[in-house]
Write a protein that holds these residues in place. Structure first.
Motif, mmCIF file in Angstrom:
data_model
loop_
_atom_site.group_PDB
_atom_site.id
_atom_site.type_symbol
_atom_site.label_atom_id
_atom_site.label_comp_id
_atom_site.label_asym_id
_atom_site.label_seq_id
_atom_site.Cartn_x
_atom_site.Cartn_y
_atom_site.Cartn_z
ATOM 1 N N GLN A 1 -9.436 -25.689 41.712
ATOM 2 C CA GLN A 1 -9.885 -24.322 41.998
ATOM 3 C C GLN A 1 -9.821 -23.445 40.755
ATOM 4 N N GLU A 2 -8.778 -23.613 39.945
ATOM 5 C CA GLU A 2 -8.665 -22.843 38.699
ATOM 6 C C GLU A 2 -9.798 -23.196 37.742
ATOM 7 N N THR B 1 -1.613 -31.041 46.426
ATOM 8 C CA THR B 1 -1.586 -29.581 46.402
ATOM 9 C C THR B 1 -1.850 -29.068 44.994
ATOM 10 N N LEU B 2 -1.162 -29.630 44.004
ATOM 11 C CA LEU B 2 -1.345 -29.205 42.615
ATOM 12 C C LEU B 2 -2.735 -29.568 42.093
ATOM 13 N N LYS B 3 -3.245 -30.706 42.512
ATOM 14 C CA LYS B 3 -4.589 -31.115 42.081
ATOM 15 C C LYS B 3 -5.626 -30.144 42.621
ATOM 16 N N GLU B 4 -5.506 -29.794 43.886
ATOM 17 C CA GLU B 4 -6.450 -28.843 44.489
ATOM 18 C C GLU B 4 -6.375 -27.492 43.780
ATOM 19 N N LYS B 5 -5.173 -27.046 43.482
ATOM 20 C CA LYS B 5 -4.987 -25.777 42.768
ATOM 21 C C LYS B 5 -5.642 -25.853 41.383
ATOM 22 N N TYR B 6 -5.446 -26.950 40.677
ATOM 23 C CA TYR B 6 -6.030 -27.144 39.350
ATOM 24 C C TYR B 6 -7.557 -27.116 39.430
ATOM 25 N N ALA C 1 -16.220 -22.392 44.914
ATOM 26 C CA ALA C 1 -14.921 -23.046 45.142
ATOM 27 C C ALA C 1 -15.041 -24.354 45.906
ATOM 28 N N ARG D 1 2.774 -33.043 47.073
ATOM 29 C CA ARG D 1 2.871 -32.181 45.897
ATOM 30 C C ARG D 1 1.701 -32.463 44.948
#
Length: 182
Positions: A108-109, A101-106, A118, A98
């Protein structure tokens, strides 16, 4: 500096591991425990086997030695330890998946906000990542508190079986030594 390697019964396997990381052998070895760097546990072990850290959970794999004359008391204790270890591993596997996954999403944002490519993750500064870390810790605070409570309960619940097993082994050794003196 690493401790002398003569204390270890698996010098050939552990020498590189210990000297590379500058750990003392006494930190990782006892009469019934051996640290190894192979990724898969052996089929049969003669001592408790502690392997490398899992790539996701960062928890070391364990395979506990099963003596041929294992009593039901020892068996119950070993099984309880394995259950706690499995629960511990599963929690940190899910948590770390988790997190990444959240770190990668952050990341990318943040890159999208800056208009960067990216794949150039080095463009996100440590200060920007610290915002993510803080938010992640705050969001997961209740989960961590519950984990700590459960971890303490589970480990404290192992104390009584461990005490019973140690007394059992002590009296079994005393009986055997008394029998051998006759």
């Amino acid at each position: 500096m690493a401790a002398p390697l003569t204390k270890c019964n698996c010098v050939s396997v552990c020498a590189t591991y210990i000297t590379r990381r500058k750990f003392s052998l006494s930190q990782y070895h006892s009469k019934k425990t051996t640290v190894h760097v192979e990724s898969l546990p052996p089929e049969h072990v003669e001592t408790d086997w502690i392997g490398p850290a899992d790539k996701v959970s960062n928890i070391r794999q364990m395979k506990l030695f099963i003596p041929p004359d294992e009593s039901s008391l020892e068996r119950d204790y070993r099984l309880k330890r394995e259950v706690v270890q499995k629960w511990h591993h599963e929690f940190w596997t899910a948590h770390n998946k988790r997190f990444f996954t959240l770190k990668e999403k952050y990341i990318q944002e943040k890159l999208a906000e800056k208009g960067e490519a990216a794949d150039d993750i080095n463009k996100v500064t440590p200060e920007e990542l610290s915002v993510f870390y803080k938010k992640f810790l705050d969001d997961n605070y209740p989960t961590h508190i519950q984990y700590n409570k459960d971890w303490y309960k589970k480990n404290i619940s192992l104390l009584w079986p461990a005490l019973k097993v140690n007394f059992y082994r002590l009296f079994a050794r005393r009986k055997e030594s008394a029998k051998n003196k006759r």
